[in-house]
Design a protein around this motif. Structure first.
Motif, mmCIF file in Angstrom:
data_model
loop_
_atom_site.group_PDB
_atom_site.id
_atom_site.type_symbol
_atom_site.label_atom_id
_atom_site.label_comp_id
_atom_site.label_asym_id
_atom_site.label_seq_id
_atom_site.Cartn_x
_atom_site.Cartn_y
_atom_site.Cartn_z
ATOM 1 N N GLU A 176 -22.324 -28.577 3.676
ATOM 2 C CA GLU A 176 -22.971 -29.008 5.137
ATOM 3 C C GLU A 176 -24.004 -28.157 5.160
ATOM 4 O O GLU A 176 -24.889 -28.558 5.740
ATOM 5 N N LEU A 177 -23.833 -26.797 5.002
ATOM 6 C CA LEU A 177 -24.754 -25.736 5.431
ATOM 7 C C LEU A 177 -25.763 -25.621 4.135
ATOM 8 O O LEU A 177 -27.192 -25.731 4.904
ATOM 9 N N ILE A 178 -25.608 -25.510 2.968
ATOM 10 C CA ILE A 178 -26.460 -25.300 2.137
ATOM 11 C C ILE A 178 -27.608 -26.492 2.013
ATOM 12 O O ILE A 178 -29.043 -26.577 1.537
ATOM 13 N N GLN A 182 -34.387 -26.612 2.948
ATOM 14 C CA GLN A 182 -35.415 -27.353 2.445
ATOM 15 C C GLN A 182 -35.558 -26.893 0.910
ATOM 16 O O GLN A 182 -35.708 -27.992 -0.086
ATOM 17 N N GLU A 183 -35.465 -25.786 0.600
ATOM 18 C CA GLU A 183 -35.691 -25.235 -0.932
ATOM 19 C C GLU A 183 -34.641 -26.154 -1.625
ATOM 20 O O GLU A 183 -34.815 -26.515 -3.049
ATOM 21 N N VAL A 184 -33.416 -25.888 -1.383
ATOM 22 C CA VAL A 184 -32.284 -26.660 -1.762
ATOM 23 C C VAL A 184 -32.495 -28.049 -2.322
ATOM 24 O O VAL A 184 -32.351 -28.712 -3.303
ATOM 25 N N LEU A 185 -32.987 -28.669 -1.260
ATOM 26 C CA LEU A 185 -33.180 -30.168 -1.165
ATOM 27 C C LEU A 185 -34.459 -30.549 -2.398
ATOM 28 O O LEU A 185 -34.419 -31.412 -2.963
ATOM 29 N N ASP A 186 -35.560 -29.551 -2.088
ATOM 30 C CA ASP A 186 -36.640 -29.921 -3.092
ATOM 31 C C ASP A 186 -36.032 -29.817 -4.554
ATOM 32 O O ASP A 186 -36.539 -30.548 -5.202
ATOM 33 N N GLN A 187 -35.078 -28.920 -4.679
ATOM 34 C CA GLN A 187 -34.761 -28.621 -6.140
ATOM 35 C C GLN A 187 -33.776 -30.023 -6.224
ATOM 36 O O GLN A 187 -33.625 -30.265 -7.588
ATOM 37 N N LEU A 188 -32.955 -30.382 -5.835
ATOM 38 C CA LEU A 188 -32.039 -31.342 -5.896
ATOM 39 C C LEU A 188 -32.910 -32.547 -6.280
ATOM 40 O O LEU A 188 -32.406 -33.685 -7.214
ATOM 41 N N ARG A 189 -33.957 -32.761 -5.588
ATOM 42 C CA ARG A 189 -34.702 -34.010 -5.915
ATOM 43 C C ARG A 189 -35.393 -34.043 -7.347
ATOM 44 O O ARG A 189 -35.664 -34.926 -7.669
ATOM 45 N N HIS A 206 -19.645 -34.095 -2.580
ATOM 46 C CA HIS A 206 -19.949 -34.275 -1.194
ATOM 47 C C HIS A 206 -21.025 -35.363 -1.313
ATOM 48 O O HIS A 206 -22.037 -35.098 -2.024
ATOM 49 N N PRO A 207 -20.880 -36.671 -0.923
ATOM 50 C CA PRO A 207 -21.815 -37.904 -0.954
ATOM 51 C C PRO A 207 -23.053 -37.551 -0.708
ATOM 52 O O PRO A 207 -24.147 -37.988 -1.183
ATOM 53 N N ASP A 208 -23.377 -36.601 0.471
ATOM 54 C CA ASP A 208 -24.851 -36.422 1.041
ATOM 55 C C ASP A 208 -25.537 -35.656 -0.261
ATOM 56 O O ASP A 208 -26.841 -35.486 -0.040
ATOM 57 N N VAL A 209 -24.914 -34.981 -1.013
ATOM 58 C CA VAL A 209 -25.726 -34.269 -2.438
ATOM 59 C C VAL A 209 -26.624 -35.613 -2.904
ATOM 60 O O VAL A 209 -27.902 -35.399 -3.114
ATOM 61 N N PHE A 210 -26.148 -36.775 -2.993
ATOM 62 C CA PHE A 210 -26.796 -37.781 -3.717
ATOM 63 C C PHE A 210 -27.642 -38.785 -2.661
ATOM 64 O O PHE A 210 -28.277 -39.508 -3.353
ATOM 65 N N LYS A 211 -28.295 -38.178 -1.619
ATOM 66 C CA LYS A 211 -29.116 -38.911 -0.751
ATOM 67 C C LYS A 211 -30.502 -38.082 -1.266
ATOM 68 O O LYS A 211 -31.554 -38.694 -1.192
ATOM 69 N N TYR A 212 -30.331 -36.879 -2.003
ATOM 70 C CA TYR A 212 -31.613 -36.312 -2.556
ATOM 71 C C TYR A 212 -31.612 -36.185 -3.973
ATOM 72 O O TYR A 212 -32.656 -35.995 -4.664
#
Length: 281
Positions: A176-178, A182-189, A206-212
């Motif tokens: 939820e925190l990580i 933004q840097e983490v989201l950019d790398q996940l993409r 965590h299902p939200d990981v796969f939003k990115y």
């Protein structure tokens, strides 16, 4: 060419990164060993580590989580090779780590020794791949109780437009925190391959990981099936794969597991393509 081996070490994790022909930049992410297999023995037998005239050298050791199933092989590594550089998160001190562990072990003493002594500059370490790490700090959590899983270090490795994410043992509250960074989201993409958090167990999902993140393959490093949720999570992770998966053993697969597939070899080619196969040891 860049090769990655996800070793089958049972209930733990050990991943080897090898830029072909450049053993001076070999890297281990985590270093668990099982009762019947030691990755460092394999690497030395196959002559995959740099020899500088005085002994063998492991260019870098990166640890994602301060639990024994991520660093149990450290005593043998330090006995047999010189570790040149490390990437350890600084969100927990050696003293705190010793306080929360139920017993003192040689591996725990060794990792605390490294945390306390490997504090110099590593400007000379410039491998032909890019490593980025992210972690949370203790003050970001409401509870004062230290949870090493929540403090896991995410590791992203990039080579020739191929990207792998190793998520440590992150669990729900930490995700939820990580995922607010933004840097983490950019790398996940950019991630093509995701090594499932907490060995693919339910509390790491965590299902939200796969939003990115839309990986072509998810890899689970874990022991034999003991709980129903282990099998269920393979199916859950499969639902998040982009496309039909990857070719492994002449069939398309979306999720690979060390418990079923053994040691897994992934090749990152310079043209950005990737190949997957089982590694016989």
């Amino acid at each position: 060419m860049f090769e990655i081996v996800i070793f089958n070490v049972g209930a733990g994790q050990c991943i080897f990164f090898y830029p072909n022909g450049q053993p001076e930049y070999a890297m281990l992410v985590d270093c668990h060993e099982s009762d019947d297999f030691s990755p460092i023995d394999f690497l030395l037998t196959r002559n995959l580590l740099y020899y500088n005239g005085a002994g063998h050298v492991l260019s870098n050791l990166t640890v994602t989580n301060y639990d024994h199933d991520h660093f149990s092989g450290l005593p043998k590594i330090m006995e047999r090779v010189h570790i040149d550089t490390v990437r350890f998160s600084k969100n927990i001190s050696s003293e705190e780590l010793k306080e929360i562990k139920e017993e003192s072990t040689d591996a725990l003493e060794k990792i605390c020794y490294i945390k306390n002594t490997y504090i110099g500059s590593a400007e000379h370490h410039k491998p032909p791949y890019v490593v980025r790490t992210y972690h949370l700090e203790q003050h970001e959590f409401e509870s004062d109780d230290i949870n090493t899983n929540h403090l896991s270090q995410m590791v992203f490795v990039e080579y020739a437009n191929s990207h792998i994410c190793i998520a440590g043992d992150l669990e729900g509250p930490a995700w939820e925190l990580i995922l607010q960074k933004q840097e983490v989201l950019d790398q996940l993409r950019n991630t093509n391959i995701l090594v499932a958090p907490h060995h693919g167990r339910e509390n790491g999902y965590h299902p939200d990981v796969f939003k990115y993140c839309s990986p072509e393959c998810i890899i689970i490093s874990d022991k034999e099936l003991m709980y129903g949720t282990q099998d269920m999570m393979s199916q859950t992770y499969s639902s998040h794969i982009k496309g039909g998966g990857v070719v492994f053993g002449n069939v398309y697969r979306k999720v690979l597991t060390t418990r079923n597939d053994g040691h897994i070899l992934i090749t990152f080619n310079r043209d950005g393509s990737r190949a997957y196969q089982a590694l016989s040891i």
